[in-house]
Design a protein around this motif. Structure first.
Motif, mmCIF file in Angstrom:
data_model
loop_
_atom_site.group_PDB
_atom_site.id
_atom_site.type_symbol
_atom_site.label_atom_id
_atom_site.label_comp_id
_atom_site.label_asym_id
_atom_site.label_seq_id
_atom_site.Cartn_x
_atom_site.Cartn_y
_atom_site.Cartn_z
ATOM 1 N N PHE A 127 23.370 40.397 106.524
ATOM 2 C CA PHE A 127 24.081 40.322 107.814
ATOM 3 C C PHE A 127 23.781 41.581 108.622
ATOM 4 O O PHE A 127 23.516 42.661 108.055
ATOM 5 C CB PHE A 127 25.588 40.203 107.578
ATOM 6 C CG PHE A 127 25.984 38.933 106.909
ATOM 7 C CD1 PHE A 127 26.064 37.763 107.662
ATOM 8 C CD2 PHE A 127 26.264 38.871 105.555
ATOM 9 C CE1 PHE A 127 26.437 36.578 107.055
ATOM 10 C CE2 PHE A 127 26.613 37.684 104.943
ATOM 11 C CZ PHE A 127 26.706 36.537 105.701
ATOM 12 N N PRO A 128 23.831 41.486 109.940
ATOM 13 C CA PRO A 128 23.567 42.694 110.765
ATOM 14 C C PRO A 128 24.680 43.715 110.555
ATOM 15 O O PRO A 128 25.818 43.366 110.256
ATOM 16 C CB PRO A 128 23.572 42.143 112.201
ATOM 17 C CG PRO A 128 24.352 40.877 112.131
ATOM 18 C CD PRO A 128 24.094 40.313 110.778
ATOM 19 N N PRO A 129 24.376 44.975 110.713
ATOM 20 C CA PRO A 129 25.403 46.025 110.500
ATOM 21 C C PRO A 129 26.512 45.913 111.544
ATOM 22 O O PRO A 129 26.277 45.574 112.699
ATOM 23 C CB PRO A 129 24.631 47.330 110.630
ATOM 24 C CG PRO A 129 23.460 46.965 111.468
ATOM 25 C CD PRO A 129 23.071 45.555 111.117
ATOM 26 N N ILE A 130 27.717 46.190 111.083
ATOM 27 C CA ILE A 130 28.898 46.121 111.980
ATOM 28 C C ILE A 130 28.904 47.361 112.853
ATOM 29 O O ILE A 130 28.769 48.495 112.354
ATOM 30 C CB ILE A 130 30.193 46.010 111.157
ATOM 31 C CG1 ILE A 130 30.141 44.745 110.294
ATOM 32 C CG2 ILE A 130 31.413 45.979 112.052
ATOM 33 C CD1 ILE A 130 31.149 44.737 109.181
#
Length: 363
Positions: free
Chosen positions: A349-352
């Protein structure tokens, strides 16, 4: 002049009285009695059987259907009184239509009659001071089983599901009374015989003559009354309704709302910071140190020596037969181990994005 005024007042009073009499001339009333057919057999009181029962006067209309024109209640003695409209009675004292009295139970359902339809028919009774009194041909008989009253209706409406059980009767041991002494014996009393009763001869009475029969003239047969058939009334049909045109509604006009201004910051005074001042040192007196003095030794008397006990004889060892060797069990075959399929890799998942820290702004 005075005579004319007196005559005028007299005729006015006569006209008023005649007007009042004419108003009350057509007051119609139905009076009758209800009768409980089997109250004594079912062990029900008549007061309970009559409570809540009503009488409805139903009249036959020109279409052949029945219409209720009056309702009354039965009192504790079974009597009822129903007032009818004045237009239903003719001038000669008869009813314009055929009317019958119908009993209704406390649940507003019609009750079956025991005495037939002829006894419930309304007939002319009397006329007194312009008041017409009618009543049924006989008594309105009913059964409290088929015509439930207000006293019996709650039991039929909500019957008890389970009868209440009485608690068990407590056991009381029989009372033991002390034995009484035997009764003393008294000899029987002997009385002399009574004298014989005097004889009286019977008195002869002359018999009465037989009764003379009374002749009653038989009643003539009833004269049939001709009733004119009703004339049908023509009613003109109504014209068809005119359609009403309704103008279509316009779309709603959008209302412009001014955007709200940002809130005005309220200035708050900064909190008061106290100034620390060092306190002067407090002098404390040093604690008292006690001086230790050694105590003289205490003499203790030594204990006497413990005598040695004689040695016990040696017990021979107990021989125990060894157990037979345990047989070796065959080795348990091992099941082949199958590796499960590896799970698929989870997608990255993309970084928050980090939330910027909240900067406190002074008021």
């Amino acid at each position: 002049m005075l005579r004319r005024r007196a005559l005028l007042g007299f005729w006015l009073s006569v006209l008023l009285v005649a007007g009042f009499c004419h108003c009350d001339d057509k007051s119609v009333e139905v009076v009758g009695i209800g009768e409980c057919a089997d109250c004594e057999q079912t062990n029900i009181k008549t007061i309970h059987a009559f409570s809540g029962l009503r009488v409805a006067i139903d009249c036959k209309v020109a279409d052949g259907k029945f219409k209720t024109i009056g309702v009354g209640e039965l009192d504790s003695e079974g009597k009822f009184k129903v007032k009818l409209p004045r237009e239903i009675a003719k001038e000669n004292g008869e009813l314009k239509e055929e009317c019958y009295a119908q009993l209704h139970s406390a649940s507003s359902t019609p009750c079956p009659t025991h005495s037939g339809l002829e006894t419930s028919k309304i007939i002319f009774k009397s006329k007194d001071n312009g008041k017409h009194t009618f009543g049924p041909a006989g008594k309105l008989a009913f059964s409290p089983i088929t015509c439930t009253s207000a006293f019996l209706w709650p039991f039929f409406k909500y019957p008890p599901k389970v009868l209440p059980q009485l608690p068990p009767k407590p056991y009381y041991p029989p009372k033991v009374f002390p034995q009484l002494p035997p009764k003393p014996y008294y000899p029987p009393k002997v009385f002399p015989p009574l004298p014989p009763k005097p004889y009286y001869p019977p008195i002869y009475k002359k018999p009465l003559p037989p009764p003379i029969p009374i002749y009653k003239k038989p009643l003539p047969p009833p004269i049939p009354i001709y009733k004119k058939p009703p004339i049908p009334i023509y009613k003109k049909p109504l014209p068809p309704p005119i359609p009403i045109y309704k103008k279509p509604l316009l779309p709603p006009i959008p209302v412009y709302k001014k955007p709200l201004l940002p809130p005005i910051p309220v200035y708050k005074k900064p909190p008061h910071i106290p100034i620390y001042k060092p306190k002067p040192p407090i002098y404390k007196k040093p604690p008292h140190i006690p001086i230790y003095k050694p105590k003289p030794p205490i003499y203790k008397k030594p204990w006497p020596p413990i005598p040695k006990l004689p040695s016990l004889p040696k017990i021979p060892p107990i021989y125990k037969k060894p157990h037979p060797p345990f047989p070796k069990l065959p080795p348990i075959p091992k099941k082949p181990f199958f590796h499960k399929k590896p799970l698929p890799h989870l997608p990255k998942f993309p970084p928050i994005s980090k939330i910027p820290p909240k900067v406190f702004s002074p008021p």
